[in-house]
Write an enzyme that holds these catalytic residues in place. Structure first.
Site, PDB file in Angstrom:
ATOM      1  N   LYS A  14       0.861  -1.179   0.000  1.00  0.00           N
ATOM      2  CA  LYS A  14       0.000   0.000   0.000  1.00  0.00           C
ATOM      3  C   LYS A  14       0.903   1.236   0.000  1.00  0.00           C
ATOM      4  CE  LYS A  14       0.047   1.944   3.757  1.00  0.00           C
ATOM      5  NZ  LYS A  14       0.436   2.974   4.590  1.00  0.00           N
ATOM      6  N   GLY A 103       6.236   1.525   5.994  1.00  0.00           N
ATOM      7  CA  GLY A 103       5.321   2.496   5.384  1.00  0.00           C
ATOM      8  C   GLY A 103       4.611   1.947   4.171  1.00  0.00           C
ATOM      9  N   GLY A 105       2.560  -0.739   4.501  1.00  0.00           N
ATOM     10  CA  GLY A 105       1.397  -1.464   5.015  1.00  0.00           C
ATOM     11  C   GLY A 105       1.552  -2.964   4.975  1.00  0.00           C
ATOM     12  N   GLY A 107       2.344  -5.446   7.092  1.00  0.00           N
ATOM     13  CA  GLY A 107       1.619  -6.217   8.108  1.00  0.00           C
ATOM     14  C   GLY A 107       0.115  -6.080   7.925  1.00  0.00           C
ATOM     15  N   ASP A 141      -4.832   0.611   9.254  1.00  0.00           N
ATOM     16  CA  ASP A 141      -4.754   0.486   7.786  1.00  0.00           C
ATOM     17  C   ASP A 141      -5.380  -0.803   7.260  1.00  0.00           C
ATOM     18  OD1 ASP A 141      -3.354   2.799   7.634  1.00  0.00           O
ATOM     19  OD2 ASP A 141      -1.409   1.883   7.209  1.00  0.00           O
TER      20      ASP A 141
HETATM   21  O1  C5P Z   1      -3.091   0.975  13.990  1.00  0.00           O
HETATM   22  P1  C5P Z   1      -1.644   0.798  13.684  1.00  0.00           P
HETATM   23  O2  C5P Z   1      -1.042  -0.414  14.307  1.00  0.00           O
HETATM   24  O3  C5P Z   1      -1.359   0.924  12.235  1.00  0.00           O
HETATM   25  O4  C5P Z   1      -0.940   2.060  14.334  1.00  0.00           O
HETATM   26  C1  C5P Z   1       0.297   2.036  14.984  1.00  0.00           C
HETATM   27  C2  C5P Z   1       0.448   3.283  15.821  1.00  0.00           C
HETATM   28  O5  C5P Z   1       0.545   4.442  14.981  1.00  0.00           O
HETATM   29  C3  C5P Z   1      -0.698   3.609  16.749  1.00  0.00           C
HETATM   30  O6  C5P Z   1      -0.559   2.938  17.977  1.00  0.00           O
HETATM   31  C4  C5P Z   1      -0.591   5.111  16.898  1.00  0.00           C
HETATM   32  O7  C5P Z   1       0.433   5.447  17.827  1.00  0.00           O
HETATM   33  C5  C5P Z   1      -0.118   5.555  15.541  1.00  0.00           C
HETATM   34  N1  C5P Z   1      -1.243   5.946  14.668  1.00  0.00           N
HETATM   35  C6  C5P Z   1      -1.889   7.146  14.882  1.00  0.00           C
HETATM   36  N2  C5P Z   1      -2.941   7.511  14.072  1.00  0.00           N
HETATM   37  C7  C5P Z   1      -3.335   6.702  13.063  1.00  0.00           C
HETATM   38  C8  C5P Z   1      -2.675   5.477  12.810  1.00  0.00           C
HETATM   39  C9  C5P Z   1      -1.632   5.130  13.651  1.00  0.00           C
HETATM   40  O8  C5P Z   1      -1.532   7.911  15.799  1.00  0.00           O
HETATM   41  N3  C5P Z   1      -4.347   7.081  12.292  1.00  0.00           N
END
Ligand code: C5P
Length: 288
Positions: A14, A103, A105, A107, A141
């Site tokens: 992504k 970056g 995506g 995972g 994501d």
């Molecule tokens: O949800 P994901 O595992 O992708 O996000 C990892 C970390 O990135 C979250 O714990 C948060 O600290 C930050 N994040 C955020 N705002 C988002 C996506 C991620 O602050 N929209």
């Protein structure tokens, strides 16, 4: 009970062609406005019925994940099995071709592919909306990665609308093999919030599409570069390549990309970048 079939699902990279941080929720998550697209390079998920739940990882970037105890693939399997009220008796193999924590995506794409693959295998009756809800529990994501087409993203990643189709675009993806943890990048971001500017019209030619993209930015670039200065070098080397129309970071980094109208220019860029930086990961492919 279930058909004894093997399933193979691709989990494409992504790319955030732009990423605006528009606000912050009380729980710390950031509100985003982003154009998500996918590149024709993928991890692969192979699923087959088995007597017990087992998981293995192969591929160029497998080593980076082998030490991880609770891989997102297993989390996705367990959470879907629980929602369906079944015991997950499957063997899952992940072929990791995308850099990890990069970056792209990776995972999230893997988790989405597992949800899609297991839904097929287990003949899941869950609606698309319910599957997206489960996906969101696995990461911001993941719901978007269930759909493999250009998407306008808002909320923390869960508000997804189809974006207009892209013109033909060659992308050069470059990762300087440094890892920048997403939470750290969000935490370091110091600038004021920016406004949402979703792209709502289709562009037939890459030049006008890139002009539109240039009105937008990746708001996480500065903080990612302060954590890993190699990212600034990566952006610089991409922008110097002949035929590169724009260079930018994807997501929270460290992978950066350049967009090209011409396949040969994109392939030459990859060759030249690899000749200068032999440790870096670089590929060219099409966007969709
Ligand atoms: O949800 P994901 O595992 O992708 O996000 C990892 C970390 O990135 C979250 O714990 C948060 O600290 C930050 N994040 C955020 N705002 C988002 C996506 C991620 O602050 N929209």
């Amino acid at each position: 009970m279930f058909p004894n079939k093997a399933i193979r699902i691709s989990a494409p990279a992504k790319i955030n062609l732009y990423l605006h941080v528009t606000g912050k929720r009380p729980d710390g998550y950031h509100l985003l406005d982003s154009l998500f697209v996918f590149a024709d390079i993928s991890d692969e998920i192979h699923i087959k019925p088995s007597k017990k739940l087992s998981f293995s990882i192969e591929g160029e970037f497998a080593e980076n994940l082998k030490k991880e105890k609770n891989n997102i693939v297993i989390k996705a399997t367990k959470i879907l099995a629980k929602a369906l009220g079944i015991i997950p008796l499957v063997n899952i193999k992940l072929i990791k071709k995308l850099p990890v924590a990069a970056g792209l995506g990776g995972g999230s794409a893997d988790a989405a592919a597992v949800l899609i693959g297991l839904s097929q295998l287990w003949e899941s009756p869950l609606s698309k909306e319910k599957l997206a809800e489960i996906a969101l529990q696995l990461g911001a994501d993941v719901p978007a990665c269930l759909q493999k087409c250009p998407l306008n993203i808002s909320g923390i990643g869960e508000i997804i609308t189809k974006a207009p189709p892209l013109p033909k675009i060659w992308i050069v993806l470059v990762n300087p093999k440094v890892k920048v943890p997403t939470p750290d990048v969000f935490k370091k971001r110091a600038k004021p919030f920016t406004t949402a500017m979703p792209i709502k019209v289709a562009y037939d030619d890459i030049d006008s599409f890139v002009l539109e993209l240039k009105k937008r930015s990746n708001d996480l670039t500065e903080s990612a570069c302060s954590l890993a200065p190699e990212i600034a070098d990566t952006l610089e080397i991409i922008s110097q390549q002949h035929g590169c129309l724009i260079s930018r970071m994807s997501g929270s980094g460290a992978t950066c990309f350049g967009l090209f109208a011409n396949k040969e220019h994109a392939e030459t860029a990859v060759r030249l970048i690899k000749s200068k930086e032999s440790d870096w990961w670089a590929i060219s492919t099409l966007l969709f």
